[in-house]
Design an enzyme around this catalytic site. Structure first.
Site, PDB file in Angstrom:
ATOM      1  N   GLY A   1       4.248   7.322   3.264  1.00 17.85           N
ATOM      2  CA  GLY A   1       5.222   6.611   2.495  1.00 17.85           C
ATOM      3  C   GLY A   1       4.683   5.323   1.929  1.00 17.85           C
ATOM      4  O   GLY A   1       3.362   5.200   1.450  1.00 17.85           O
TER       5      GLY A   1
ATOM      6  N   ASP B   1      -5.906   9.342  15.901  1.00 15.38           N
ATOM      7  CA  ASP B   1      -6.093   9.166  14.434  1.00 15.38           C
ATOM      8  C   ASP B   1      -6.740   7.524  14.442  1.00 15.38           C
ATOM      9  O   ASP B   1      -6.272   6.890  13.528  1.00 15.38           O
ATOM     10  CB  ASP B   1      -4.678   9.001  13.690  1.00 15.38           C
ATOM     11  CG  ASP B   1      -4.900   9.393  12.377  1.00 15.38           C
ATOM     12  OD1 ASP B   1      -5.929   9.868  11.735  1.00 15.38           O
ATOM     13  OD2 ASP B   1      -4.023   9.175  11.304  1.00 15.38           O
TER      14      ASP B   1
ATOM     15  N   GLY C   1       0.757   5.795   1.003  1.00 11.02           N
ATOM     16  CA  GLY C   1      -0.339   6.974   1.475  1.00 11.02           C
ATOM     17  C   GLY C   1       0.698   7.972   1.475  1.00 11.02           C
ATOM     18  O   GLY C   1       1.911   8.152   1.128  1.00 11.02           O
ATOM     19  N   GLY C   2       0.142   8.977   2.398  1.00  5.49           N
ATOM     20  CA  GLY C   2       0.877  10.322   2.278  1.00  5.49           C
ATOM     21  C   GLY C   2       2.358   9.979   3.234  1.00  5.49           C
ATOM     22  O   GLY C   2       3.165  10.911   3.192  1.00  5.49           O
TER      23      GLY C   2
ATOM     24  N   GLY D   1       0.792  -1.215  -0.109  1.00  5.78           N
ATOM     25  CA  GLY D   1      -0.083  -0.159  -0.017  1.00  5.78           C
ATOM     26  C   GLY D   1       0.677   1.234  -0.006  1.00  5.78           C
ATOM     27  O   GLY D   1       2.196   1.350   0.183  1.00  5.78           O
TER      28      GLY D   1
ATOM     29  N   VAL E   1       4.028   0.944   1.995  1.00  5.27           N
ATOM     30  CA  VAL E   1       4.512  -0.388   2.878  1.00  5.27           C
ATOM     31  C   VAL E   1       4.819  -1.508   2.038  1.00  5.27           C
ATOM     32  O   VAL E   1       4.038  -1.607   1.000  1.00  5.27           O
ATOM     33  CB  VAL E   1       3.079  -0.474   3.630  1.00  5.27           C
ATOM     34  CG1 VAL E   1       3.090  -1.880   4.464  1.00  5.27           C
ATOM     35  CG2 VAL E   1       2.800   0.402   4.595  1.00  5.27           C
TER      36      VAL E   1
ATOM     37  N   LYS F   1       6.980  -0.452   6.505  1.00  8.00           N
ATOM     38  CA  LYS F   1       6.707   1.121   6.272  1.00  8.00           C
ATOM     39  C   LYS F   1       7.980   2.030   6.067  1.00  8.00           C
ATOM     40  O   LYS F   1       8.602   2.180   7.061  1.00  8.00           O
ATOM     41  CB  LYS F   1       5.770   1.523   7.467  1.00  8.00           C
ATOM     42  CG  LYS F   1       5.175   2.894   6.911  1.00  8.00           C
ATOM     43  CD  LYS F   1       3.977   2.962   7.630  1.00  8.00           C
ATOM     44  CE  LYS F   1       4.095   3.422   9.065  1.00  8.00           C
ATOM     45  NZ  LYS F   1       3.119   3.968   9.888  1.00  8.00           N
TER      46      LYS F   1
END
Length: 609
Positions: A301, A414, A298-299, A296, A303, A317
């Site tokens: 970095g 979060d 995301g913002g 995956g 994974v 990650k």
């Protein structure tokens, strides 16, 4: 001073009796427990030279004898047969098949008894029962998931529709899938030679010849001489009495120090076992096979999937090099590195080498909760209502542990479906602690940014899950109740199957939390389309708990401990919460519920000061 003189006398004359001290004397963790002697050794009592590598055991809090097999798998030792070189182990978790994927006997001195009848097995998770596959593995299965072990050489002949391959397990006998005990043997060292002679096994220097030697069980002198150098019985008796008196006096003075030393040693050993490993960047490249399989992005970095061994998978990650990652990286390592809870993801290790920052987590095969509750086709990969309730309860217990179970209170900031990962049994685990903050349990509120009134962009969290007080102090002070709000939004998303922030939604529609509150408040049955009464009860309970948790003012929200009790209790006894929404002009009319497909638009909260 007199004690020291007696002790000196003991040191000078004790060897004349033809007796030697023996640090490797056999012992037990408790009466009736297995005898611990070479090649085994007791960690807290025997020095390393008393045992063979891989044979170290320890006594747990129940005084059971525990053996740790690679990789960090703990088993209770029931019996040790030193003559036949056999050991019988018991899984305290009562689910031996669950540990098999992580058992690596190739780096252990132990092996299965019948090496000619071992198989390579594939572990399958089926959503329906397959009687022709054999006995179901009961300790892994439940009413909606059935686990089977199938021989790799012939599994293609079976109908495996509705089944998912979970693990490949190499070189195991079939009996381990139906048993709670594990029977292992060892080849070296061959201490059975000494046992058959009625002697004890003792290890020699590994660099010279055979690694063992046999010594008499009565006389601990390896030379085997039973004749004392001083034949005078009277002198021997006097020396024995003197020795006994000296030991009695010394015992009182050294007992406290000895206990403290053992506590410190045990703490350091436990700390080394629990502390995350620091990897080099070359280790990271090797673990991920040169970053070949991406899971995956995301913002934060990317994974990648990695392997610590043939059986141990990890999620790696790799953080971006953008500004701020340094602080979040230190926060995540420092926070999650001290947490050990079934509902919190485990940090295996990290890498901090130059500008490179990497976090290595346990690999969870079922991805995130977001994958299962936000999908167009609800019949595909959907979760049953009892499973959703179990997941909600597990998340609540994880957050409660962060708030009250650690030395310092940990605020996550979060909580959302994307940050809830699911293992092969769909047990939820909270992840991504980059925004977390540590504070004292006695601290009623916490500042989460400098210049609190300057900008909303510095606020922690994801829009739609951020509590009102995080965006503006008009609504109250930021505290652990901010996580409670995010958890409430997550619960409502689990019930509704839609994100609570939908940028494509029609703004004239009433958002789902407010819509459902309005209809519940007038006594409407919102779950008439759910067939089972038990499922309707679960949906109603989870929804009411979610509405309690998203109360606009923090003081009106329950603590996570209370939220856990509400989810564990009977939903029919839950009271309706006050209206959690400020007065709006929105109409409460909306289309009827269809299954779990609801609209979830939540208006943006603007800074009021």
């Amino acid at each position: 001073m007199s004690v020291l003189l007696i002790f000196a006398f003991f040191i000078l004359f004790f060897p004349l009796l033809g007796v030697r001290t023996d640090d490797c004397m056999p012992t037990r963790c408790r009466k009736g427990g297995p005898l611990i002697q070479s090649p085994f050794r007791l960690k807290d009592q025997h020095p390393e030279y008393c045992g063979y590598p891989g044979f170290a055991v320890y006594c747990d809090e129940k005084n059971d004898t525990v053996l740790v097999l690679p990789l960090s798998l703990k088993f209770v030792v029931k019996k040790i047969n030193y003559v036949d070189r056999l050991v019988q182990l018991y899984d305290p978790g009562k689910c031996l098949p669950q540990k098999l994927p992580y058992l690596n006997l190739s780096v252990s001195p132990f092996h299965f008894l019948d090496t000619d009848n071992i198989f390579d097995v594939n572990l399958f998770n089926c959503s329906v029962q397959k009687i022709y596959l054999g006995n179901v593995i009961s300790c892994l299965s439940d009413s909606s998931h059935y686990f089977y072990a199938i021989d790799l050489d012939g599994y293609d002949q079976w109908d495996l529709t509705s089944c998912t391959s979970i693990h490949k397990i190499s070189s195991v006998p079939w009996y381990v899938f139906d048993a709670t005990d594990l029977h292992l043997a060892w080849s070296e060292p061959a201490c059975d030679i000494c046992e058959r002679r009625g002697q004890r096994c003792n290890l020699k220097n590994y660099s010279s010849g055979r690694p063992i030697q046999c010594i008499d069980k009565v006389n601990t002198d390896p030379g085997g001489s039973n004749k004392p150098l001083f034949p005078g019985a009277t002198l021997a008796s006097v020396l024995v009495v003197t020795i006994f008196a000296a030991l009695l006096l010394l015992y009182r003075s050294i007992r406290v120090n000895k206990e403290n030393e053992l506590k410190i040693e045990k703490f350091l050993e436990d700390y080394r076992a629990l502390k995350p490993t620091r990897f080099s960047y070359s280790d990271v490249r090797r673990i991920t096979n040169q970053f070949s399989e991406k899971l995956g992005e995301g913002g934060y970095g990317i994974v990648y999937k990695g392997k610590l061994s043939n059986e141990i998978n990890v999620a790696v990650k790799v953080l971006n090099n953008s500004t701020g990652n340094g602080e979040e990286f230190v926060t995540e390592v420092g926070t999650i590195g001290r947490i050990h809870h079934i509902n919190v993801v485990r940090l295996v290790g990290f890498c901090a080498e130059g500008f490179r920052r990497v976090l290595v987590y346990e690999f969870l095969p079922n991805d995130s909760l977001e994958k299962f509750i936000f999908q167009a086709d609800l019949k595909r990969n959907s979760l049953s209502w009892p499973k959703l309730q179990d997941i909600a309860l597990g998340i609540a217990k994880g957050i409660e542990y962060l708030h009250q179970g650690c030395d310092q209170q940990i605020l996550h900031f979060d909580i959302k479906p994307h940050n809830i990962l699911l293992d092969h049994n769909f047990i939820p685990k909270i992840c991504d602690f980059g925004l977390a903050k540590l504070c004292s349990k006695e601290q009623s509120a916490v500042t989460i940014m400098d210049g609190f009134h300057q900008t909303m962009t510095a606020a922690r969290g994801t829009m739609g899950y951020i509590a009102p007080e995080v965006l503006s102090r008009t609504f109250g002070r930021v505290s652990y109740k901010s996580d409670v709000y995010s958890f409430g939004m997550l619960l409502l998303e689990m019930v509704g199957g839609r994100k609570n922030v939908d940028h494509e939604a029609n703004t004239s529609q009433v958002n789902f939390p407010q819509w459902i509150y309005n209809h519940l408040n007038v006594g409407e049955d919102l779950w008439q389309n759910i067939e089972q009464e038990e499922d309707r009860s679960i949906a109603r309970k989870v929804t009411i708990v979610g509405l309690w948790c998203i109360q606009w003012h923090p003081t009106d929200r329950p603590s996570m401990k209370v939220a856990v009790q509400m989810l564990e209790g009977d939903g029919h006894n839950l009271d309706m919460p006050p209206n959690p929404f400020p007065a709006t002009n929105a109409t409460s009319s909306a289309a009827g519920l269809r299954g779990r497909q609801y609209h979830n638009g939540l208006p943006l909260i603007l800074e009021s000061e």
